[in-house]
Motif scaffolding. Structure first.
Motif, short mmCIF file in Angstrom:
data_model
loop_
_atom_site.label_atom_id
_atom_site.label_comp_id
_atom_site.label_asym_id
_atom_site.label_seq_id
_atom_site.Cartn_x
_atom_site.Cartn_y
_atom_site.Cartn_z
N GLN A 35 0.45 -1.21 0.32
CA GLN A 35 0.23 -0.20 -0.01
C GLN A 35 0.33 1.68 0.06
O GLN A 35 0.31 2.31 -0.37
N LYS A 36 1.75 1.39 1.11
CA LYS A 36 2.57 2.38 0.75
C LYS A 36 3.63 2.38 -0.24
O LYS A 36 4.85 3.75 -0.13
N MET A 37 4.31 1.33 -0.65
CA MET A 37 5.31 1.12 -2.23
C MET A 37 4.96 0.52 -3.14
O MET A 37 3.85 -0.50 -3.07
N PRO A 38 5.14 1.42 -4.60
CA PRO A 38 4.98 0.83 -6.11
C PRO A 38 5.62 -0.39 -6.05
O PRO A 38 6.92 -0.45 -5.86
N ALA A 39 5.11 -1.52 -7.02
CA ALA A 39 5.41 -1.86 -7.84
C ALA A 39 6.91 -1.67 -7.87
O ALA A 39 6.81 -1.02 -9.17
N GLN A 40 7.86 -2.78 -8.06
CA GLN A 40 9.21 -2.55 -8.50
C GLN A 40 9.97 -4.11 -9.11
O GLN A 40 10.52 -4.53 -8.80
N PRO A 41 8.98 -4.53 -10.38
CA PRO A 41 9.66 -5.93 -10.64
C PRO A 41 10.19 -6.19 -11.11
O PRO A 41 11.45 -4.58 -11.77
N PHE A 42 10.58 -6.81 -11.07
CA PHE A 42 12.37 -7.42 -10.75
C PHE A 42 13.05 -8.68 -11.38
O PHE A 42 13.88 -9.20 -12.33
N PHE A 43 11.63 -9.59 -10.48
CA PHE A 43 11.93 -10.97 -10.78
C PHE A 43 11.17 -11.69 -11.70
O PHE A 43 11.52 -11.90 -12.62
N TYR A 44 10.29 -11.91 -11.76
CA TYR A 44 9.26 -12.10 -13.14
C TYR A 44 9.07 -11.68 -14.08
O TYR A 44 9.46 -12.52 -15.19
N VAL A 45 9.50 -10.43 -14.30
CA VAL A 45 9.51 -9.99 -15.38
C VAL A 45 11.45 -10.52 -15.82
O VAL A 45 10.80 -10.63 -17.54
N SER A 46 11.70 -11.54 -15.10
CA SER A 46 13.01 -11.60 -15.81
C SER A 46 13.13 -12.48 -16.55
O SER A 46 13.59 -13.50 -17.54
N TRP A 47 12.53 -13.90 -15.53
CA TRP A 47 11.41 -15.14 -16.22
C TRP A 47 11.29 -15.04 -17.41
O TRP A 47 11.13 -15.51 -17.90
N ARG A 48 10.23 -13.75 -17.57
CA ARG A 48 9.71 -14.19 -19.28
C ARG A 48 10.00 -13.36 -19.99
O ARG A 48 10.22 -13.69 -21.45
N ALA A 49 11.15 -13.32 -19.64
CA ALA A 49 12.19 -12.34 -20.50
C ALA A 49 13.03 -13.41 -21.49
O ALA A 49 13.19 -13.81 -22.43
N HIS A 50 12.83 -14.48 -20.21
CA HIS A 50 13.93 -15.65 -20.83
C HIS A 50 13.55 -16.57 -21.18
O HIS A 50 14.12 -17.58 -21.59
N ARG A 51 11.87 -16.36 -20.51
CA ARG A 51 11.24 -18.03 -20.64
C ARG A 51 12.03 -18.70 -22.00
O ARG A 51 11.66 -19.61 -21.79
N ARG A 52 11.60 -18.52 -23.34
CA ARG A 52 11.65 -18.89 -24.79
C ARG A 52 12.71 -19.49 -24.98
O ARG A 52 13.25 -20.47 -25.54
N SER A 53 13.81 -19.06 -24.36
CA SER A 53 15.73 -19.30 -24.08
C SER A 53 16.08 -20.34 -23.70
O SER A 53 16.13 -20.98 -24.07
N ALA A 54 15.02 -19.64 -22.18
CA ALA A 54 15.81 -21.50 -21.43
C ALA A 54 14.87 -22.61 -22.30
O ALA A 54 15.74 -23.71 -22.44
N ARG A 55 13.16 -22.65 -22.52
CA ARG A 55 13.24 -23.99 -23.47
C ARG A 55 13.72 -24.66 -24.52
O ARG A 55 14.24 -25.67 -24.71
N ALA A 56 14.66 -23.58 -25.31
CA ALA A 56 14.78 -23.65 -26.94
C ALA A 56 16.26 -23.75 -26.15
O ALA A 56 16.42 -25.26 -27.21
N ALA A 57 17.10 -23.65 -25.22
CA ALA A 57 18.73 -24.07 -25.06
C ALA A 57 18.43 -25.60 -24.34
O ALA A 57 19.17 -26.36 -24.54
N VAL A 58 17.32 -26.23 -23.77
CA VAL A 58 17.02 -27.28 -22.97
C VAL A 58 16.59 -28.26 -24.42
O VAL A 58 17.24 -29.39 -24.83
N GLY A 59 15.86 -27.95 -25.28
CA GLY A 59 14.96 -28.85 -26.24
C GLY A 59 16.63 -28.79 -26.91
O GLY A 59 17.13 -29.73 -27.88
N ARG A 60 16.99 -28.80 -27.24
CA ARG A 60 18.70 -28.04 -28.31
C ARG A 60 20.05 -28.76 -27.82
O ARG A 60 20.32 -29.67 -28.20
N ALA A 61 20.10 -28.62 -26.14
CA ALA A 61 20.55 -30.33 -25.42
C ALA A 61 19.76 -31.56 -25.20
O ALA A 61 20.76 -32.13 -26.15
#
Length: 156
Positions: free
Chosen positions: A118-144
């Motif tokens: 209520q006193k502090m606005p959100a400062q996202p750093f956690f889930y936005v990072s995961w979402r930014a890398h999600r596709r590349s993560a899945r692709a890297a495992v598939g390539r492996a």
């Protein structure tokens, strides 16, 4: 009709090698992706300045990490990616903790920063990072997996 498999023993040896090689390559790919996600999270994590000096500046950023298996007690967990075979392919990315023994380094407030209060606005750093890398993560495992299959197929 009868079907016979030529060089059946050689084929079986290749198939037996596949799980070990695949697991090693998948673990390596998961580690690399986790390092990339952590780097993004740390770059986005705000460094809170505490007016009463109860928290160390940078404690939140420094609490971000990854581990094989379970995260530290009280940490915010982005995802625990579990393989079908169990815990040896479980990687956990986390931030914060609930360890009072850490004193000023205890970043128990990671959730509050990510989602806001209520006193502090959100400062996202956690889930936005995961979402930014999600596709590349899945692709890297598939390539492996594909690389492991190709390497095993190429061996005699």
């Amino acid at each position: 009709m009868t079907v016979s498999i030529l060089r059946r023993a050689a084929l079986q040896r290749k198939l037996d090698r596949l799980p070990k090689l695949a697991k090693a390559l998948i673990r390596s790919a998961m580690e690399e992706v986790a390092d990339n996600i952590i780097a993004t999270m740390k770059s986005l994590a705000p460094v809170l300045k505490s007016p009463d000096d109860r928290r160390r500046a940078g404690a939140l950023r420094d609490s971000i990490g990854w581990t094989w298996g379970a995260a530290p007690k009280g940490a915010t967990i982005i995802a625990a990616v579990k393989g079908k075979t169990g815990g040896d392919l479980t990687i956990t990315i986390y931030a914060g903790s609930r360890d009072k023994a850490l004193g000023k380094d205890d970043a128990f407030y990671a959730r509050w920063v990510e989602f806001g209060t209520q006193k502090m606005p959100a400062q996202p750093f956690f889930y936005v990072s995961w979402r930014a890398h999600r596709r590349s993560a899945r692709a890297a495992v598939g390539r492996a997996v594909a690389k492991a299959a190709k390497q095993v197929a190429g061996q005699s």
